[in-house]
Design a protein around this motif. Sequence first.
Motif, PDB file in Angstrom:
ATOM      1  N   ASP A 104       3.767 -10.642   0.695  1.00  0.00           N
ATOM      2  CA  ASP A 104       5.365 -10.967   0.977  1.00  0.00           C
ATOM      3  C   ASP A 104       6.035  -9.599   1.302  1.00  0.00           C
ATOM      4  O   ASP A 104       7.045 -10.058   2.182  1.00  0.00           O
ATOM      5  N   TYR A 105       5.914  -8.587   0.963  1.00  0.00           N
ATOM      6  CA  TYR A 105       6.584  -7.219   1.520  1.00  0.00           C
ATOM      7  C   TYR A 105       6.478  -7.083   2.998  1.00  0.00           C
ATOM      8  O   TYR A 105       7.526  -7.030   3.659  1.00  0.00           O
ATOM      9  N   MET A 106       5.364  -7.446   3.289  1.00  0.00           N
ATOM     10  CA  MET A 106       5.023  -7.449   5.025  1.00  0.00           C
ATOM     11  C   MET A 106       5.829  -8.353   5.742  1.00  0.00           C
ATOM     12  O   MET A 106       6.235  -8.150   6.757  1.00  0.00           O
ATOM     13  N   LEU A 107       5.899  -9.480   4.875  1.00  0.00           N
ATOM     14  CA  LEU A 107       6.762 -10.561   5.662  1.00  0.00           C
ATOM     15  C   LEU A 107       7.930 -10.447   5.419  1.00  0.00           C
ATOM     16  O   LEU A 107       8.666 -11.063   6.588  1.00  0.00           O
ATOM     17  N   TYR A 108       8.647 -10.122   4.520  1.00  0.00           N
ATOM     18  CA  TYR A 108      10.051 -10.458   4.212  1.00  0.00           C
ATOM     19  C   TYR A 108      10.826  -8.816   4.160  1.00  0.00           C
ATOM     20  O   TYR A 108      12.115  -9.062   4.395  1.00  0.00           O
ATOM     21  N   VAL A 109       9.998  -7.798   3.964  1.00  0.00           N
ATOM     22  CA  VAL A 109      10.855  -6.693   4.073  1.00  0.00           C
ATOM     23  C   VAL A 109      10.511  -5.906   5.336  1.00  0.00           C
ATOM     24  O   VAL A 109      11.279  -5.772   6.240  1.00  0.00           O
ATOM     25  N   ALA A 110       9.298  -5.151   5.075  1.00  0.00           N
ATOM     26  CA  ALA A 110       8.711  -4.352   6.401  1.00  0.00           C
ATOM     27  C   ALA A 110       7.201  -4.237   6.397  1.00  0.00           C
ATOM     28  O   ALA A 110       6.815  -4.280   5.409  1.00  0.00           O
ATOM     29  N   ASN A 111       6.748  -3.990   7.760  1.00  0.00           N
ATOM     30  CA  ASN A 111       5.570  -3.635   7.596  1.00  0.00           C
ATOM     31  C   ASN A 111       5.276  -2.195   7.610  1.00  0.00           C
ATOM     32  O   ASN A 111       4.773  -1.551   8.770  1.00  0.00           O
ATOM     33  N   GLN A 112       5.504  -1.586   6.485  1.00  0.00           N
ATOM     34  CA  GLN A 112       5.593   0.014   6.363  1.00  0.00           C
ATOM     35  C   GLN A 112       4.891   0.331   5.211  1.00  0.00           C
ATOM     36  O   GLN A 112       5.494   0.252   4.146  1.00  0.00           O
ATOM     37  N   ARG A 113       3.676   0.551   5.279  1.00  0.00           N
ATOM     38  CA  ARG A 113       2.745   1.166   4.134  1.00  0.00           C
ATOM     39  C   ARG A 113       2.957   0.087   2.922  1.00  0.00           C
ATOM     40  O   ARG A 113       3.168   0.642   1.756  1.00  0.00           O
ATOM     41  N   ALA A 114       2.813  -1.087   3.057  1.00  0.00           N
ATOM     42  CA  ALA A 114       3.132  -2.210   1.990  1.00  0.00           C
ATOM     43  C   ALA A 114       2.236  -1.871   0.923  1.00  0.00           C
ATOM     44  O   ALA A 114       2.627  -2.053  -0.417  1.00  0.00           O
ATOM     45  N   THR A 115       1.064  -1.586   0.957  1.00  0.00           N
ATOM     46  CA  THR A 115       0.038  -1.249  -0.164  1.00  0.00           C
ATOM     47  C   THR A 115       0.500  -0.011  -0.902  1.00  0.00           C
ATOM     48  O   THR A 115       0.463   0.045  -2.034  1.00  0.00           O
ATOM     49  N   SER A 116       1.107   1.227  -0.300  1.00  0.00           N
ATOM     50  CA  SER A 116       1.699   2.294  -0.751  1.00  0.00           C
ATOM     51  C   SER A 116       3.016   1.965  -1.651  1.00  0.00           C
ATOM     52  O   SER A 116       3.063   2.279  -2.658  1.00  0.00           O
ATOM     53  N   VAL A 117       3.710   0.941  -0.973  1.00  0.00           N
ATOM     54  CA  VAL A 117       5.019   0.527  -1.868  1.00  0.00           C
ATOM     55  C   VAL A 117       4.698  -0.337  -3.001  1.00  0.00           C
ATOM     56  O   VAL A 117       5.187   0.159  -4.134  1.00  0.00           O
ATOM     57  N   ALA A 118       3.486  -1.090  -3.025  1.00  0.00           N
ATOM     58  CA  ALA A 118       3.017  -1.789  -4.199  1.00  0.00           C
ATOM     59  C   ALA A 118       2.581  -0.519  -5.472  1.00  0.00           C
ATOM     60  O   ALA A 118       3.043  -0.921  -6.633  1.00  0.00           O
ATOM     61  N   HIS A 119       1.925   0.437  -5.013  1.00  0.00           N
ATOM     62  CA  HIS A 119       1.508   1.335  -5.932  1.00  0.00           C
ATOM     63  C   HIS A 119       2.747   1.945  -6.640  1.00  0.00           C
ATOM     64  O   HIS A 119       2.803   2.197  -7.860  1.00  0.00           O
ATOM     65  N   ILE A 120       3.782   2.359  -5.710  1.00  0.00           N
ATOM     66  CA  ILE A 120       4.975   2.924  -6.312  1.00  0.00           C
ATOM     67  C   ILE A 120       5.811   1.962  -7.156  1.00  0.00           C
ATOM     68  O   ILE A 120       6.137   2.283  -8.349  1.00  0.00           O
ATOM     69  N   LEU A 121       6.132   0.638  -6.831  1.00  0.00           N
ATOM     70  CA  LEU A 121       6.743  -0.396  -7.358  1.00  0.00           C
ATOM     71  C   LEU A 121       5.824  -0.663  -8.634  1.00  0.00           C
ATOM     72  O   LEU A 121       6.642  -1.016  -9.687  1.00  0.00           O
ATOM     73  N   ARG A 122       4.532  -0.705  -8.942  1.00  0.00           N
ATOM     74  CA  ARG A 122       3.860  -0.815  -9.937  1.00  0.00           C
ATOM     75  C   ARG A 122       4.069   0.275 -10.900  1.00  0.00           C
ATOM     76  O   ARG A 122       4.286   0.085 -12.332  1.00  0.00           O
ATOM     77  N   ASP A 123       4.087   1.388 -10.368  1.00  0.00           N
ATOM     78  CA  ASP A 123       4.341   2.809 -11.307  1.00  0.00           C
ATOM     79  C   ASP A 123       5.446   2.837 -12.086  1.00  0.00           C
ATOM     80  O   ASP A 123       6.107   3.125 -13.017  1.00  0.00           O
TER      81      ASP A 123
END
Length: 108
Positions: A75-94
């Motif tokens: 979803d993040y890659m589609l609606y926000v940015a294709n900018q290290r989406a997996t890394s963003v998931a780690h941060i937002l989960r934390d």
Amino acid sequence: MPLDWSVVIAKYGNGTKVPTVTGGKFLQVTRADDAAIYIESPIWNATLDRSNLEKGVSLIEQGLISRDPGLFVEDYMLYVANQRATSVAHILRDLGFLDKTETFSIKC
């Protein structure tokens, strides 16, 4: 609840290790400032822009992006940015915005 950037600065400002969603590894955050969170690995460096992170959290809060870490990345890659989406998931989960699940689940 919107992303409180003062919490981001307090938690990541001086650098830290963030646990990954799976695999028992860590994401190395080197610092955070008013503009972004900065991460690095032995083979790459990246910047996670504040505006993108705030937009991602807003879309989560609106129910437009999944709280499931696996689905969030897509979803993040589609609606926000294709900018290290997996890394963003780690941060937002934390930070508590994504579920603590380690695998994604189908939500119908």
